[in-house]
Design an enzyme around this catalytic site. Sequence first.
Site, PDB file in Angstrom:
ATOM      1  N   ASP A 177      61.770  34.714  40.194  1.00 33.76           N
ATOM      2  CA  ASP A 177      61.361  35.468  41.385  1.00 33.76           C
ATOM      3  C   ASP A 177      60.766  36.797  40.924  1.00 33.76           C
ATOM      4  OD1 ASP A 177      62.375  35.673  44.667  1.00 33.76           O
ATOM      5  OD2 ASP A 177      61.727  37.502  43.611  1.00 33.76           O
ATOM      6  N   ASN A 185      52.393  44.239  47.111  1.00 38.57           N
ATOM      7  CA  ASN A 185      51.529  44.004  48.270  1.00 38.57           C
ATOM      8  C   ASN A 185      51.252  45.300  49.028  1.00 38.57           C
ATOM      9  OD1 ASN A 185      50.823  41.271  48.338  1.00 38.57           O
ATOM     10  ND2 ASN A 185      52.788  40.678  49.213  1.00 38.57           N
ATOM     11  N   ASP A 194      48.036  38.412  45.614  1.00 36.11           N
ATOM     12  CA  ASP A 194      47.633  37.039  45.297  1.00 36.11           C
ATOM     13  C   ASP A 194      47.224  36.902  43.837  1.00 36.11           C
ATOM     14  OD1 ASP A 194      48.157  36.331  47.867  1.00 36.11           O
ATOM     15  OD2 ASP A 194      46.069  36.010  48.469  1.00 36.11           O
ATOM     16  N   GLU A 220      56.890  34.105  46.314  1.00 32.13           N
ATOM     17  CA  GLU A 220      56.740  34.636  44.960  1.00 32.13           C
ATOM     18  C   GLU A 220      57.853  34.098  44.071  1.00 32.13           C
ATOM     19  OE1 GLU A 220      59.612  35.970  46.435  1.00 32.13           O
ATOM     20  OE2 GLU A 220      59.458  37.811  45.229  1.00 32.13           O
TER      21      GLU A 220
HETATM   22  P1  GH3 Z   1      63.002  41.399  44.899  1.00 32.63           P
HETATM   23  O1  GH3 Z   1      62.792  42.125  43.630  1.00 32.63           O
HETATM   24  O2  GH3 Z   1      64.377  41.582  45.439  1.00 32.63           O
HETATM   25  O3  GH3 Z   1      62.649  39.966  44.786  1.00 32.63           O
HETATM   26  O4  GH3 Z   1      62.032  42.045  45.967  1.00 32.63           O
HETATM   27  P2  GH3 Z   1      60.737  41.425  46.602  1.00 32.63           P
HETATM   28  O5  GH3 Z   1      59.985  42.504  47.261  1.00 32.63           O
HETATM   29  O6  GH3 Z   1      59.998  40.634  45.583  1.00 32.63           O
HETATM   30  O7  GH3 Z   1      61.362  40.368  47.603  1.00 32.63           O
HETATM   31  P3  GH3 Z   1      61.049  39.982  49.063  1.00 32.63           P
HETATM   32  O8  GH3 Z   1      61.566  38.581  49.203  1.00 32.63           O
HETATM   33  O9  GH3 Z   1      61.614  41.012  49.994  1.00 32.63           O
HETATM   34  O10 GH3 Z   1      59.488  39.980  49.204  1.00 32.63           O
HETATM   35  C1  GH3 Z   1      58.686  38.927  48.844  1.00 32.63           C
HETATM   36  C2  GH3 Z   1      57.297  39.234  49.344  1.00 32.63           C
HETATM   37  O11 GH3 Z   1      56.364  38.271  48.866  1.00 32.63           O
HETATM   38  C3  GH3 Z   1      57.190  39.250  50.826  1.00 32.63           C
HETATM   39  C4  GH3 Z   1      55.909  38.488  51.126  1.00 32.63           C
HETATM   40  O12 GH3 Z   1      55.063  39.223  51.943  1.00 32.63           O
HETATM   41  C5  GH3 Z   1      55.286  38.297  49.777  1.00 32.63           C
HETATM   42  N1  GH3 Z   1      54.535  37.055  49.678  1.00 32.63           N
HETATM   43  C6  GH3 Z   1      54.995  35.791  49.871  1.00 32.63           C
HETATM   44  N2  GH3 Z   1      54.004  34.889  49.668  1.00 32.63           N
HETATM   45  C7  GH3 Z   1      52.888  35.590  49.342  1.00 32.63           C
HETATM   46  C8  GH3 Z   1      51.531  35.232  49.028  1.00 32.63           C
HETATM   47  O13 GH3 Z   1      51.149  34.060  49.001  1.00 32.63           O
HETATM   48  N3  GH3 Z   1      50.675  36.236  48.719  1.00 32.63           N
HETATM   49  C9  GH3 Z   1      51.058  37.533  48.715  1.00 32.63           C
HETATM   50  N4  GH3 Z   1      50.152  38.451  48.399  1.00 32.63           N
HETATM   51  N5  GH3 Z   1      52.309  37.911  49.045  1.00 32.63           N
HETATM   52  C10 GH3 Z   1      53.218  36.961  49.344  1.00 32.63           C
HETATM   53 MG    MG Z   2      60.873  38.927  44.730  1.00 35.18          MG
HETATM   54 MG    MG Z   3      61.757  36.039  46.785  1.00 34.28          MG
END
Ligand code: GH3
Ligand code: MG
Ligand code: MG
Length: 313
Positions: A177, A185, A194, A220
């Site tokens: 992860d 983002n 992305d 992610e």
């Molecule tokens: P942590 O270190 O605890 O994992 O924090 P985090 O911010 O990585 O975790 P969180 O699950 O809060 O956030 C994941 C983010 O990933 C939220 C979502 O907007 C983003 N995301 C998910 N899929 C995609 C994608 O296909 N493209 C992009 N650019 N962002 C994505």
């Molecule tokens: Mg994460």
């Molecule tokens: Mg996650």
Amino acid sequence: VQVLVADDDVVFRLFLVRSLERWGYEVCACADGDAALEALRGEAGPKLALLDWEMPGKNGDEVCRAVRQWTTQRYPYLILLTAKDRHDGAAPGLESGADDYLNKPFDPPELKARLLAGRRILDLQDQLITAREALRVQAFQDGLTGIWNRRAIMEELERELNRAERDGSPVSVVMVDLDHFKQINDRHGHQAGDEVLREAARRMTHAKRPYDAIGRYGGEEFLLVLPGCDENGGALVAERMRKRVAARPIEHGDRQIAVTASLGVAAYPSSEALDMASLLGAADRALYRAKSRGRDRVESAATLRCTSSSSSD
Ligand code: GH3
Ligand code: MG
Ligand code: MG
Ligand code: MG
């Protein structure tokens, strides 16, 4: 288009070859059924064939029957040629697997037209194969990163678990992860996010062994399936992945984006991983531990096992 001509009559064979060449076909010719069968075998062979009914070796209908038993190969279009003195008609030829049937001697324009009809069928087959391939990619590939999607990597894991069950070898999984991805983002924009996902997938793909599989498990999150790896082996692979992902900032336009990942490892079979669900659960708990212990690190189910009696985190 390549056409096979199989006829033991030299004069008739030459006449056929010349006509076909005049109509723009690439022709290969032979004089008996065994050679015809050999020529049709293999992906590079002719896709259209004119087969004489009566030949030394195998007769035309026997060639048709043999070709139709092949299941893994593309479908060749087969036209049987029969002498006029046969009176049992078209049925036996078509039943043997021929697509079409012509009496000798025949009218050249009719043969030309029947070849075109065959090519229409072959073109349809090509379109079907192309469409099927595109669907397969759509069904199993992640559109953003090009690695396996969740469904495909889960199927891969299921296959490997079945195999491990059969031959008693271990399988480990690594749940990955990206750290603070939401901030990436927020700070650099969704497109940069992305690109980070794509580049992280690329880095891990390059770091894995050819028989390891990687898929995008969620937004992610990635899942690695490592056949033959016990938990120690899995932890070594995970550590290599962690280093590769964080090795240097990811470039997007003129931005340099620092990226790290947290990884959780679990192996099958083990006390907490007796099936797919519990294996993924164990990897997920290890990942959660990596997050809570500061991120950019690897934790394995074994360390949880060792410390769970003495620590409460
Ligand atoms: P942590 O270190 O605890 O994992 O924090 P985090 O911010 O990585 O975790 P969180 O699950 O809060 O956030 C994941 C983010 O990933 C939220 C979502 O907007 C983003 N995301 C998910 N899929 C995609 C994608 O296909 N493209 C992009 N650019 N962002 C994505
Ligand atoms: Mg994460
Ligand atoms: Mg996650
Ligand atoms: Mg003959």
